[in-house]
Structure formats: structure tokens, C-alpha cells
Design a protein around this motif. Structure first.
Motif, PDB file in Angstrom:
ATOM      1  N   UNK A   1       4.217   6.608  -9.550  1.00 50.37           N
ATOM      2  CA  UNK A   1       3.102   5.865 -10.143  1.00 50.37           C
ATOM      3  C   UNK A   1       3.606   4.763 -11.084  1.00 50.37           C
ATOM      4  N   UNK A   2       4.578   5.093 -11.896  1.00 50.31           N
ATOM      5  CA  UNK A   2       5.103   4.106 -12.842  1.00 50.31           C
ATOM      6  C   UNK A   2       5.755   2.942 -12.105  1.00 50.31           C
ATOM      7  N   UNK A   3       6.550   3.239 -11.079  1.00 48.26           N
ATOM      8  CA  UNK A   3       7.220   2.185 -10.320  1.00 48.26           C
ATOM      9  C   UNK A   3       6.232   1.349  -9.521  1.00 48.26           C
ATOM     10  N   UNK A   4       5.210   2.000  -8.961  1.00 49.29           N
ATOM     11  CA  UNK A   4       4.191   1.286  -8.181  1.00 49.29           C
ATOM     12  C   UNK A   4       3.395   0.346  -9.075  1.00 49.29           C
ATOM     13  N   UNK A   5       3.066   0.796 -10.269  1.00 53.62           N
ATOM     14  CA  UNK A   5       2.332  -0.056 -11.204  1.00 53.62           C
ATOM     15  C   UNK A   5       3.157  -1.282 -11.576  1.00 53.62           C
ATOM     16  N   UNK A   6       4.432  -1.068 -11.857  1.00 54.18           N
ATOM     17  CA  UNK A   6       5.306  -2.173 -12.233  1.00 54.18           C
ATOM     18  C   UNK A   6       5.492  -3.154 -11.083  1.00 54.18           C
TER      19      UNK A   6
ATOM     20  N   UNK B   1      -2.799  -1.111  -3.605  1.00 58.21           N
ATOM     21  CA  UNK B   1      -3.597   0.120  -3.566  1.00 58.21           C
ATOM     22  C   UNK B   1      -2.649   1.305  -3.388  1.00 58.21           C
ATOM     23  N   UNK B   2      -2.889   2.387  -4.104  1.00 56.29           N
ATOM     24  CA  UNK B   2      -2.082   3.612  -3.983  1.00 56.29           C
ATOM     25  C   UNK B   2      -3.012   4.806  -3.890  1.00 56.29           C
ATOM     26  N   UNK B   3      -2.708   5.704  -2.958  1.00 56.67           N
ATOM     27  CA  UNK B   3      -3.447   6.965  -2.829  1.00 56.67           C
ATOM     28  C   UNK B   3      -2.545   8.115  -3.236  1.00 56.67           C
ATOM     29  N   UNK B   4      -3.047   8.939  -4.139  1.00 56.46           N
ATOM     30  CA  UNK B   4      -2.334  10.135  -4.582  1.00 56.46           C
ATOM     31  C   UNK B   4      -3.195  11.353  -4.256  1.00 56.46           C
ATOM     32  N   UNK B   5      -2.556  12.401  -3.756  1.00 55.61           N
ATOM     33  CA  UNK B   5      -3.281  13.610  -3.365  1.00 55.61           C
ATOM     34  C   UNK B   5      -3.334  14.618  -4.502  1.00 55.61           C
TER      35      UNK B   5
ATOM     36  N   UNK C   1       0.853  -1.186   0.000  1.00 56.79           N
ATOM     37  CA  UNK C   1       0.000   0.000   0.000  1.00 56.79           C
ATOM     38  C   UNK C   1       0.885   1.231   0.000  1.00 56.79           C
ATOM     39  N   UNK C   2       0.549   2.194  -0.837  1.00 50.13           N
ATOM     40  CA  UNK C   2       1.337   3.415  -0.967  1.00 50.13           C
ATOM     41  C   UNK C   2       0.437   4.626  -0.740  1.00 50.13           C
ATOM     42  N   UNK C   3       0.877   5.516   0.135  1.00 51.01           N
ATOM     43  CA  UNK C   3       0.233   6.819   0.294  1.00 51.01           C
ATOM     44  C   UNK C   3       1.284   7.857  -0.077  1.00 51.01           C
ATOM     45  N   UNK C   4       1.122   8.464  -1.225  1.00 49.96           N
ATOM     46  CA  UNK C   4       2.115   9.413  -1.731  1.00 49.96           C
ATOM     47  C   UNK C   4       1.816  10.801  -1.176  1.00 49.96           C
ATOM     48  N   UNK C   5       2.534  11.158  -0.118  1.00 50.06           N
ATOM     49  CA  UNK C   5       2.299  12.437   0.556  1.00 50.06           C
ATOM     50  C   UNK C   5       3.416  13.431   0.285  1.00 50.06           C
TER      51      UNK C   5
END
Length: 323
Positions: free
Chosen positions: A92-97, A102-106, A59-63
């Protein structure tokens, strides 16, 4: 999320990142993975790719990202674009790969058109031009938001969740009056004026624009709530708001009262106001069972206590030295 799930929080020392970590710690999560800027440069695609390949976060929360008020946007428009677009696309590209769950982007409420029906619903994005004074930041966040939606559409998935919190505030915010957002900038200016004994404070604009403010702890709570959902429809971003707004004049008077500044307020109408109103329609996240918990007065009082303990003492010492 299970308590042994890996959670990655980028930009953890900042306003929202620190709130997310407090929330996870309170819930008993044992393995949050964080990196400081000195340890991981999110603008460096090679470093980001290597990090995700090594850690494989679930899980990634990009803050992380560059934020600021009107003055910062007007002074450093290219930096806002460069830094935010690079950070978002690299992560985003690295997380997809890496196959994150689940990833949250603000995103930001400044992405909405300047002239937008109120409260602003998510499908109003791109229906008009954003407010010019925050255009660089708005465009950069639109890039990240629509990259998330593009991944979801192409991959037939809902892994990437862009959220749009309204104006965030709380502990660990930026309190530099020259680069901070309005609430934290006002708090710092009123504290400095109280300590120095200033008779009045000059504020930008007319004080008439209305804004909605969300405590960082409520935003963190909303993010954890979304990560726990089995399925979230993300054809558009998800607003995070409290459902109420105040004028900048009302906000200034509230903060001055909490800080204990008793001097006068003067409004410089030669300075820009920004968008006339920014109130979010948060019906979608409320339909998922989330509600804000922190009132504006409670949140400002809590934030000011933190400010005095961690930032305000330095101001007091400077004023004493000059006396």
C-alpha cells in the motif's frame, strides 16, 4: 481499464490471483505483470519499493497473503499477523508513492463481529469483537482495510478499494486438510476417504454454522468490474457475496455426493464451530451492476475436476502404494 493498461497481480499462483489472471486473459489484456514469491518478497519493504519504482503499475490487485482455517489460525497466530500486516503495508505504501490509479485489497468476512446481524452490511465492521478462532487473520486484514480507507480520506481520493469476499473456493486453492479452509479441506478429505475406502470421516464441530461461498472466478469478475468503474464510493469496504448460505453439514453432504464418497459422516462436537453464521449484504456491489454467475453445485463440481487432475492423483498413488 484499457487493454494496453498495466495490471499487477501479486500472489498470482494462488486461488484468487490465478482466477484474476484467467479473467484478464479472457478479456484480452496483454500486459499483466506478475511476480512469484521467489522473485519478489512482499514482506521486504526495500524489494517492494524498488519494484514499484521500476514498474509503476497502473492497477494493482493484491492477492497475496497468508490464509488458513481455524487450526492454522490457532497454531500460528503470530505468523498470520506478521506476514499479512507486512505485505499489506509494504504494498500500500509503495503503491501510494508510485501513484497507482486503482488498487484492490482483499479483506475477509471474519473481520465482522461474531455476533452480527445477518446479512452483514459493511458499516457493521468494528461494531463488535470478531470470532476468536480467526482473530489473528481478522485483525491483520482490518489493518490493511483501514489503511486503504485512511489513504482515501487523507488524499481526498478513491484509489484504494478494500473488498470483502465471503469464503472463496475454486482451482488452485490450498487442499491440505490441516491448513485449508472448510470447503477445500472437505473436498480433500472426502477424496482421500473415497480412494482409501474409509467407512467414515470425522468432521469438526456440529455442522450447524452457516457459510456463504463465492467461486474465485466470480470474485475475479467482481474485481475487474470495480476497476472499470469511473467512480466508486469507498468510505467503507465493498462486500462480494452470492446472497445465499448453507450449513456446514449441507456443504459436507453436497461435496461428498460430488466426490462420490458414500461412507458415513461423524461430527466431533468437542471441536470449535467458529462464528454461527457469515452471510454478506452485497447490495452495494449489486447496485454497481455486478451479479455472481457460478452456482455452488456447479462451482464445486468444476473445482473437483481440477482437483482430481492436479492434486487428487497424488493421493490415489499414495493409497495404492500403501495397499
Amino acid at each position: 481499464m484499457k487493454h494496453d493498461a498495466v495490471t499487477y497481480v501479486a500472489g498470482h499462483a494462488g486461488l484468487i490471483g490465478s482466477a484474476v489472471l484467467r479473467r484478464l486473459e479472457r478479456d484480452g489484456y496483454r500486459t499483466p505483470i506478475t511476480r512469484r514469491r521467489s522473485e519478489l518478497d512482499l514482506q521486504n519493504s526495500k524489494q517492494v519499493s524498488e519494484f514499484f519504482e521500476e514498474v509503476h503499475p497502473e492497477y494493482v490487485i493484491l492477492a497475496a497473503g497468508r490464509v488458513g482455517g481455524i487450526m492454522e489460525n490457532q497454531t500460528f497466530p503470530a505468523d498470520f499477523m506478521d506476514e499479512n500486516v507486512a505485505i499489506q503495508l509494504n504494498v500500500l505504501k509503495a503503491a501510494r508513492k508510485a501513484g497507482v490509479r486503482r488498487l484492490i485489497l482483499f479483506g475477509s468476512s471474519c473481520m465482522y463481529p461474531k455476533e452480527c446481524s445477518q446479512p452483514m452490511a459493511e458499516d457493521a465492521l468494528l461494531s463488535g469483537k470478531p470470532e476468536p478462532t480467526s482473530l489473528p487473520y481478522a485483525i491483520s486484514k482490518l489493518v490493511g482495510t483501514y489503511q486503504c480507507l485512511a489513504y482515501n480520506k487523507q488524499d481526498h481520493d478513491t484509489r484504494f478499494i478494500p473488498v470483502i469476499p465471503n469464503s472463496a473456493y475454486g482451482p488452485h486453492d490450498n487442499y491440505d486438510p490441516k491448513s485449508a479452509h472448510v470447503l477445500s479441506a472437505l473436498m480433500a478429505r472426502f477424496h482421500q476417504a473415497k480412494v482409501s475406502g474409509a467407512e467414515s470421516v470425522v468432521l469438526w464441530g456440529s455442522g450447524s454454522p452457516r457459510r456463504e461461498f463465492v467461486h474465485a472466478d466470480d470474485i475475479a469478475d467482481a474485481c475487474v468490474h470495480l476497476l472499470r468503474q469511473d467512480e466508486v464510493a469507498v468510505e467503507v469496504p465493498i462486500n462480494i457475496g452470492v446472497g445465499q448460505d448453507v450449513s456446514i453439514k449441507e456443504l459436507a453432504e453436497l461435496i461428498a455426493g460430488i466426490v462420490g464418497y458414500r461412507g458415513g459422516l461423524t461430527w466431533d462436537r468437542t471441536k470449535p464451530d467458529g462464528a454461527p453464521r457469515k452471510l454478506l449484504d452485497s447490495a452495494r456491489i449489486q447496485s454497481l451492476g455486478w451479479r455472481p454467475k457460478v452456482t455452488l453445485a456447479e462451482g464445486i463440481a468444476d473445482t473437483y475436476r481440477w482437483y482430481v487432475d492436479h492434486v487428487g492423483k497424488e493421493t490415489s498413488q499414495v493409497c495404492e502404494a500403501r495397499a
